[in-house]
Design a protein around this motif. Sequence first.
Motif, PDB file in Angstrom:
ATOM      1  N   VAL A 262      16.080   1.803  99.936  1.00 39.10           N
ATOM      2  CA  VAL A 262      16.989   2.312 100.969  1.00 39.10           C
ATOM      3  C   VAL A 262      17.425   1.129 101.814  1.00 39.10           C
ATOM      4  O   VAL A 262      16.585   0.388 102.337  1.00 39.10           O
ATOM      5  CB  VAL A 262      16.324   3.387 101.850  1.00 39.10           C
TER       6      VAL A 262
ATOM      7  N   VAL B 280      18.000   5.626  93.998  1.00 37.51           N
ATOM      8  CA  VAL B 280      16.955   6.611  93.714  1.00 37.51           C
ATOM      9  C   VAL B 280      16.753   6.710  92.198  1.00 37.51           C
ATOM     10  O   VAL B 280      17.648   7.157  91.470  1.00 37.51           O
ATOM     11  CB  VAL B 280      17.342   7.994  94.277  1.00 37.51           C
TER      12      VAL B 280
ATOM     13  N   LEU C  38      24.552  12.498 102.466  1.00 41.11           N
ATOM     14  CA  LEU C  38      24.424  11.677 101.261  1.00 41.11           C
ATOM     15  C   LEU C  38      25.486  12.058 100.228  1.00 41.11           C
ATOM     16  O   LEU C  38      25.683  13.238  99.928  1.00 41.11           O
ATOM     17  CB  LEU C  38      23.040  11.845 100.641  1.00 41.11           C
TER      18      LEU C  38
ATOM     19  N   LYS D 112      12.102   2.875  94.670  1.00 37.65           N
ATOM     20  CA  LYS D 112      13.240   3.410  95.407  1.00 37.65           C
ATOM     21  C   LYS D 112      13.605   2.426  96.515  1.00 37.65           C
ATOM     22  O   LYS D 112      12.728   1.906  97.202  1.00 37.65           O
ATOM     23  CB  LYS D 112      12.908   4.775  96.017  1.00 37.65           C
TER      24      LYS D 112
ATOM     25  N   HIS E 111      21.238   4.370  99.230  1.00 37.73           N
ATOM     26  CA  HIS E 111      19.997   4.817  98.585  1.00 37.73           C
ATOM     27  C   HIS E 111      20.081   4.524  97.086  1.00 37.73           C
ATOM     28  O   HIS E 111      21.050   4.923  96.428  1.00 37.73           O
ATOM     29  CB  HIS E 111      19.790   6.325  98.782  1.00 37.73           C
TER      30      HIS E 111
ATOM     31  N   ASP F 153      23.974   4.038 105.169  1.00 42.46           N
ATOM     32  CA  ASP F 153      22.800   3.719 104.353  1.00 42.46           C
ATOM     33  C   ASP F 153      23.200   3.742 102.881  1.00 42.46           C
ATOM     34  O   ASP F 153      24.103   4.479 102.475  1.00 42.46           O
ATOM     35  CB  ASP F 153      21.677   4.739 104.571  1.00 42.46           C
TER      36      ASP F 153
END
Length: 577
Positions: free
Chosen positions: A286, A208, A224, A284, A206, A204
């Motif tokens: 993802v 943010v 993460l 955000k 991200h 994944d």
Amino acid sequence: MRSTDENLEDDLVAGGLVSIERLAEIKSELARIGKDAPPLKAFLVNRGFVQEGQMLALQAKRLNIPFVVLEGLAPEPALVTMIPEEMAMDKGLLILEKHDRCLLVAMHNPSDLPTIEHLEKMTGCTVKVALASRWGILHKLSEYHDHYKIKVVERLLRSVKDKGYELSRSIGLDIDLGKVTEEAPVIRSVNLFLLGALLTRASDIHLVPDRKSLHVKYRVDGILQESQVLPIAAASSVVSRIKVMCCLDIAEKRLPQDGSFHIRIEGRAIDFRVAITPTVFGEKVVMRVLDKGAMMLGLDHLGFGGESLKTFKQLIHKPNGIILIVGPTGSGKTTTLYSALSVLNTGVKNITTVEDPVEYQIEGLTQIQVNSEIDLSFAKVLRSILRQDPDIILIGEIRDLETTEIAVRAALTGHLVFATLHTNNAAGAVARLTEMGAAPYLIASSLRCAMSQRLVRSICPECKQSVALSPEHITFFKDQLGLEPAQAKAFRGKGCRHCFFTGFRGRTIISELLVVGEDIRREIVLKATSSRIEAAALRQGMRTMLQDGLEKVLRGLTTLDEVLEVCEDVEAPPAIV
């Protein structure tokens, strides 16, 4: 003299990878495309008819050389750097082993004799060749040096049409990356962190936002890791770029949006599923990285134990019955299901899937996505496809009695049904089906097996070291596996730059396979509890998930703490310090 394509056709049919009928259809399609048609090999891999690994294995067999999967291998850094970086990347070369004056070299083009001769003169060694994918070689080179990684990314960004790099919108429109180095900084930035995610094996990405920055994080092996920090002023442009790639509304910033796009790089297809959510500091993002090449490595490379794998392969070739894969979200159930279907997807079976959502689009399968907004449920789709003469059905998840009853009826009327279920262990799958209201005698007649699985992190081979076990740990191994004290051992990763100093790199599966035999059928009909069903399975010879995990600990594949973390209801010794 026979052409290379004709030899390939014979090998594909003889190996059961493509049927004669499917091959004829593919050749007709290539003929319609005409002079712009890709080679047969590239077409089969890119369209998902044959896995890249299967194609390479055929090529290696024809050339009488080994085929190697580089994932998990850790050549000595001194060997890797024996070949100049430009030569290694241009020619696709990776030295794997050195014995006396002989080198084992992975190549993506083992027929390149001038390069082999040059390598022998340069190193003063005899060269033996093994076949590997070009992407696998570039990926492995990028693990050894930061400047390798930068050069690999830049090289991939430059390779547009001639080397197979194509970035497409979800509706199939091309985005021109031919002059990527001259593109706007935001486009280059997005392309770089997409490729960076592939090189670090991220599942994944991200994005943010906070008050001052946009943090780019990768989820690697379930954890993460922060990759880079962009100024918050760039956040809006970065998110807008991603929306354009997904064909989303760039003006809408108050509501969540979902989309997708895909890239094809070095013959490898990667899909990105995107979810955008507004927050107090901005949107955000993802992105789930769905690497079809990694997903379709095949059952042999997922980490199943030898006997369990052999039994499971036998069961998936049965003409009918239900095969359940159980476990929590994120335990690799989808990967296992698709790996099984890839074995069966030879063109002679009508395979239909019902999913929520469809994560991987595979050629040769009929894939249907349920949609609750229009009342397109699992049960409604299943009723429809049973009228379309299916051989094999995949149900993304059994959630209710109606879906259960249709799956059972399909299995009893001659169909092979694959499905997932959320339970903690294999025996609990039976109890879950009866709790939904399905008749026990129907479950007993239709269920072939239930396999429970979890993902655990693999120890980084670059920094793996043995650890001392306490008397408590030694006793624990003895109780669970019947080992003598001298046989108990464990390992861990010290932490190095190859694993982001976590001590882990990659993940593997631990599992338990409950095969429904006569004793278990009898228990199901008697509405036995899951503990009684598990006891019957153990008498039948089932290896528990804990035992499978501990065996992987002994082999140095994972740590004891990783196994104990995912195995519930185990009275375990304290963590290894």
